[in-house]
Design a protein around this motif. Structure first.
Motif, mmCIF file in Angstrom:
data_model
loop_
_atom_site.group_PDB
_atom_site.id
_atom_site.type_symbol
_atom_site.label_atom_id
_atom_site.label_comp_id
_atom_site.label_asym_id
_atom_site.label_seq_id
_atom_site.Cartn_x
_atom_site.Cartn_y
_atom_site.Cartn_z
ATOM 1 N N LEU A 111 0.833 -1.208 0.000
ATOM 2 C CA LEU A 111 0.000 0.000 0.000
ATOM 3 C C LEU A 111 0.867 1.257 0.000
ATOM 4 C CD1 LEU A 111 -2.638 -1.204 2.638
ATOM 5 C CD2 LEU A 111 -3.002 -0.963 0.171
ATOM 6 N N VAL A 112 2.142 1.107 0.377
ATOM 7 C CA VAL A 112 3.055 2.259 0.409
ATOM 8 C C VAL A 112 3.672 2.500 -0.976
ATOM 9 C CG1 VAL A 112 5.070 3.273 1.569
ATOM 10 C CG2 VAL A 112 3.602 1.667 2.811
ATOM 11 N N ASN A 113 3.924 1.433 -1.723
ATOM 12 C CA ASN A 113 4.624 1.590 -3.018
ATOM 13 C C ASN A 113 3.854 0.981 -4.189
ATOM 14 O OD1 ASN A 113 4.941 -1.128 -2.707
ATOM 15 N ND2 ASN A 113 7.169 -1.156 -2.976
ATOM 16 N N ASN A 114 2.533 0.896 -4.055
ATOM 17 C CA ASN A 114 1.688 0.312 -5.120
ATOM 18 C C ASN A 114 2.179 -1.062 -5.590
ATOM 19 O OD1 ASN A 114 0.066 2.504 -4.907
ATOM 20 N ND2 ASN A 114 0.625 3.438 -6.859
ATOM 21 N N TYR A 115 2.709 -1.817 -4.646
ATOM 22 C CA TYR A 115 3.094 -3.220 -4.901
ATOM 23 C C TYR A 115 4.258 -3.373 -5.877
ATOM 24 C CZ TYR A 115 -0.926 -4.199 -2.102
ATOM 25 O OH TYR A 115 -1.792 -4.241 -1.050
ATOM 26 N N GLU B 252 14.236 2.133 3.891
ATOM 27 C CA GLU B 252 13.854 3.290 4.711
ATOM 28 C C GLU B 252 14.308 4.611 4.090
ATOM 29 O OE1 GLU B 252 13.661 1.318 9.200
ATOM 30 O OE2 GLU B 252 15.582 2.049 8.429
ATOM 31 N N LYS B 253 15.299 4.533 3.217
ATOM 32 C CA LYS B 253 15.745 5.759 2.546
ATOM 33 C C LYS B 253 14.840 6.131 1.380
ATOM 34 C CE LYS B 253 20.366 4.958 4.213
ATOM 35 N NZ LYS B 253 21.176 3.735 4.210
ATOM 36 N N GLU B 254 14.037 5.159 0.911
ATOM 37 C CA GLU B 254 13.174 5.388 -0.260
ATOM 38 C C GLU B 254 11.723 5.643 0.118
ATOM 39 O OE1 GLU B 254 13.297 2.173 -3.127
ATOM 40 O OE2 GLU B 254 15.425 1.881 -2.662
ATOM 41 N N LEU B 255 11.237 4.867 1.090
ATOM 42 C CA LEU B 255 9.809 4.922 1.422
ATOM 43 C C LEU B 255 9.613 5.504 2.817
ATOM 44 C CD1 LEU B 255 8.508 1.408 0.232
ATOM 45 C CD2 LEU B 255 8.473 3.574 -1.009
ATOM 46 N N ILE C 234 16.103 -7.285 7.908
ATOM 47 C CA ILE C 234 16.035 -5.840 8.173
ATOM 48 C C ILE C 234 17.331 -5.168 7.734
ATOM 49 C CG2 ILE C 234 15.931 -4.075 9.981
ATOM 50 C CD1 ILE C 234 14.074 -5.949 11.564
ATOM 51 N N GLU C 235 18.463 -5.713 8.168
ATOM 52 C CA GLU C 235 19.717 -5.007 7.849
ATOM 53 C C GLU C 235 20.000 -5.016 6.352
ATOM 54 O OE1 GLU C 235 22.596 -7.252 10.389
ATOM 55 O OE2 GLU C 235 23.770 -7.510 8.576
ATOM 56 N N GLU C 236 19.590 -6.089 5.653
ATOM 57 C CA GLU C 236 19.895 -6.168 4.220
ATOM 58 C C GLU C 236 18.856 -5.483 3.335
ATOM 59 O OE1 GLU C 236 20.551 -10.298 3.302
ATOM 60 O OE2 GLU C 236 22.376 -10.387 4.535
ATOM 61 N N TYR C 237 17.601 -5.498 3.732
ATOM 62 C CA TYR C 237 16.544 -5.005 2.831
ATOM 63 C C TYR C 237 15.735 -3.827 3.369
ATOM 64 C CZ TYR C 237 17.607 -8.901 -0.198
ATOM 65 O OH TYR C 237 18.269 -9.752 -1.036
ATOM 66 N N ILE C 238 15.552 -3.764 4.695
ATOM 67 C CA ILE C 238 14.701 -2.687 5.213
ATOM 68 C C ILE C 238 15.513 -1.404 5.416
ATOM 69 C CG2 ILE C 238 13.226 -1.949 7.121
ATOM 70 C CD1 ILE C 238 11.859 -4.070 5.484
ATOM 71 N N VAL C 239 16.734 -1.527 5.897
ATOM 72 C CA VAL C 239 17.562 -0.329 6.092
ATOM 73 C C VAL C 239 17.677 0.468 4.781
ATOM 74 C CG1 VAL C 239 19.887 0.496 6.663
ATOM 75 C CG2 VAL C 239 18.780 -1.205 8.136
ATOM 76 N N PRO C 240 17.970 -0.176 3.623
ATOM 77 C CA PRO C 240 17.979 0.606 2.374
ATOM 78 C C PRO C 240 16.595 1.150 1.994
ATOM 79 C CG PRO C 240 18.990 -1.577 2.049
ATOM 80 C CD PRO C 240 18.420 -1.568 3.416
#
Lengths: 324, 324
Positions: free
Chosen positions: A27-31, A277-280, A269-275
Motif C-alpha cells: 500500500l506504500v509503493n503500489n506493490y 527506509e531511505k526510499e519509502l 532488516i539489515e539487508e533489505y529494510i535499512v535501504p
C-alpha cells in the motif's frame, strides 16, 4: 471477563504469527517490490518460523491497472510460484481479497494453487458480498478469514450484527482490524471478549491486525493475544500504510515458542529494510498520531508526509474543523 | 487484583502529567539546551496544562564538570530563574537529584528556591543514601519522590524490601521506573499492584517512568494509569536517552480533563523538535529494541547508533554472547 491464556513464559501452540509485509507494505509503493525483495522476505519468514505469509492481494487486472500497480496487487499464480516454487515449507501462503476488486470467477481451485488461505477484507456495508467470496473460496478448498475494517466507526449494534452473520458462514478466522490505529488496549480487550465469545461458540479463531498511529500496535496485539486471540498480524519493521503495523521483530522477540527465530528477521532488516527506509516513508509520526486520535482515515496524514508538511498546528486545526 | 480507576471518558483529578523533556533529553546532549529551547518547553508545558516540569538535575559542580555539561545538569537557582522568573503559574517545577552526585548541603531551603519538588533517582544498593537525601529535602520543605532504577534486575525479594523502607520515609511519590525499557504491560500491571499496595497504606502516591525500547512506553504508562498510578512521566516527542520516553503528545491527546491542551505541544514540536531531530538521535530503533528485550542497559545500542552501525545480526550475537 476474559481469563489470561498462558503466562509470560509459556508456549501457546494455538498462536499463528501472520506476516503481511508485502501485502500491507504494498500500500506504500503500489506493490512495486522486486522479486528479490519478496523472495528475501519469504525466506526470512520461513527461517523465522512464521506461520503464514500474505504475499499480496488478488485484485482482478480488469479492475486495477497492471501499468500502475506491481504484480503483488494481483498475485497471479505464475508470479507467486516464481518466488515460492511449490512452497515446500511449513509456512502457509495467503493472499488478500478486496470486496469489489476481487472477481471470484478468476480464483482457481485450491488444488491448482500454491495459496493456502484467502483473507477477505470488507467494510461493514459490503458484508453480504464478503460472505459470498468467503463461501466461494471455502468451497474451492481454501482456508478463509474475514477482516472487518473500520469497526471503530461502526454505529450502535452494527458490529454485533456483523459478527452474528460472519459466525454463520464457513469462515475459519474472524479478524479484529484496527484500521485507523485508534483503539486503546482497554478497547481491544473488550473487542477481544466480543469476538472470542462469538467465534468460540462456532469453533472459529480470532485474529488481530493493528496499526501504529498511537504507538500501540504492538501493545494492542499483546493485549488481544494474552486474552486468547491466536492469529497475530505483523510486518517486518512495521512496514505498512501510514503509521505501519505491529513489527514482526518485537513479537518474535517476545514469543517463547522455540520455533520462532529472531536472527533471520534481523538479517532481512539489515539487508533489505535499512535501504528501503531511505526510499519509502512509513511508521509513527505526528500526522498519523493525529488521525489515529481522531479516529480518521490516515489519508490527510499521508498527504502531509508526502509534502513534508510539519505545520502540525495548522494540520490539526484543519482535521478538527467543524462539520456541524 | 486491582480495579480499573475511572473509564476511558472520565476525568481523574488525581492524575499529574509530569514533563521531563529537559532532564531526560539532557542525557542525549549533555544538557546543552539553549535558554530559548528551555523557555519554549516551559511555556508549552504551562499552556498545555502540564502539572510538573523537571528542568534538569541538581548535580554538584564539584562532581561533574561545567565545561562538559550544560547548565541543566546543575540547575543553579539563577539559571532556573532566568527561564521561569518566580514561576507564577499553576505548574510546579522539579529537579532530579542523583545519589552520589547531588550534595545535600548545597541545596537551599524551599523558601529560597523556585523549585517545588526534588526527585531522588537511586539504584537499589544506594537506598540508604537516597533516603538521607529524601529526608533532607523533605525537611527543607520540598515535595519529594523516590525513583528506584533498574528494578528489572532486582533479585528475589529485594524490591519488596526497598518498598518497605521507602514507605517508612517522608517521600511523597514512589516511582515505577522501567530503566531498560524491558517491561511488558502485564508486568507493569503486577508492579502497579505491588507499588500501590505499599503506597496506599501510608498515604503516598505512585508514579511511572517508562522507556520506549519495545514501543511500549505509552502502553505501559496507560496500563499503570488505568489501575491507579497518578504521576505520569512524559517528554515531548519522547525526547530522552536511547529509545526515549512516553511521548507527551500521545498522553495529552488521550486525557479527557479539559485542562490539558494538545495545541501548545504540537506548536513546540513543529518549532523546536522538528529541527532538533536533524541534530540529535533518539527514539525506537532495532538496537534499543534488542537491549530492551534482553533487559540490558542501552549503552551498547547508543554506541551502535552513534557509529551508524546497522549490522543488527552481529550486534545481537555480541549482546547474547555467553558469560557462563
Amino acid at each position: 471477563m476474559l481469563e489470561r491464556k498462558g503466562s509470560i513464559l509459556s508456549v501457546r501452540e494455538d498462536i499463528k504469527v501472520f506476516d503481511c509485509t508485502i501485502r500491507d507494505g504494498g500500500l506504500v509503493n503500489n506493490y512495486h517490490f522486486s522479486d528479490e525483495f519478496v523472495k528475501a522476505n519469504y525466506e526470512a519468514c520461513v527461517a523465522a518460523g512464521i506461520d503464514y505469509m500474505e504475499i499480496g492481494k488478488n485484485v482482478s487486472p480488469t479492475v486495477m491497472s497492471e501499468d500502475e500497480y506491481g504484480p503483488w496487487n494481483f498475485c497471479k499464480e505464475e508470479d507467486i510460484r516464481r518466488i515460492v516454487g511449490e512452497n515446500n515449507t511449513n509456512m502457509k501462503l495467503a493472499v488478500m481479497a478486496d470486496v469489489g476488486r476481487t472477481i471470484k470467477e478468476e480464483i482457481p481451485l485450491k488444488s491448482e494453487s500454491v495459496v493456502d488461505m484467502i483473507r477477505v477484507a470488507t467494510y461493514i456495508h459490503q458484508l453480504p458480498e464478503a460472505i459470498e467470496l468467503i463461501e466461494d473460496f471455502h468451497a474451492k478448498g481454501y482456508e478463509t478469514t474475514c477482516n472487518i475494517m473500520a469497526i471503530s466507526k461502526s454505529f450502535d449494534d452494527e458490529l454485533d450484527q456483523v459478527l452474528e452473520q460472519v459466525s454463520k458462514s464457513n469462515v475459519d478466522v474472524i479478524y479484529i482490524a484496527d484500521s485507523f490505529g485508534s483503539f486503546y488496549p482497554e478497547q481491544i480487550n473488550k473487542l477481544t471478549e466480543k469476538y472470542l465469545t462469538v467465534a468460540k461458540s462456532v469453533g472459529k479463531k480470532v485474529g488481530i491486525h493493528a496499526h501504529n498511529n498511537l504507538q500501540l500496535a504492538y501493545a494492542n496485539t499483546l493485549e488481544a493475544m494474552v486474552y486468547g486471540t491466536s492469529f497475530l498480524d505483523v510486518t517486518v519493521s512495521g512496514l505498512g500504510r501510514g503509521a505501519g503495523n505491529c513489527p514482526m521483530e518485537l513479537l518474535v522477540g517476545f514469543l517463547k515458542n522455540p520455533k520462532y527465530k529472531l536472527t533471520p528477521v534481523l538479517k532481512f532488516i539489515e539487508e533489505y529494510i535499512v535501504p528501503l527506509e531511505k526510499e519509502l516513508d512509513w511508521g509513527y509520526s505526528v500526522p498519523y498520531m493525529l488521525t489515529g486520535k481522531l479516529n480518521e482515515h490516515p489519508r490527510p496524514a499521508m498527504k502531509a508526509r508526502d509534502e513534508g508538511n510539519t505545520q502540525y498546528v495548522k494540520f490539526y486545526n484543519k482535521l478538527t474543523e467543524e462539520y456541524s
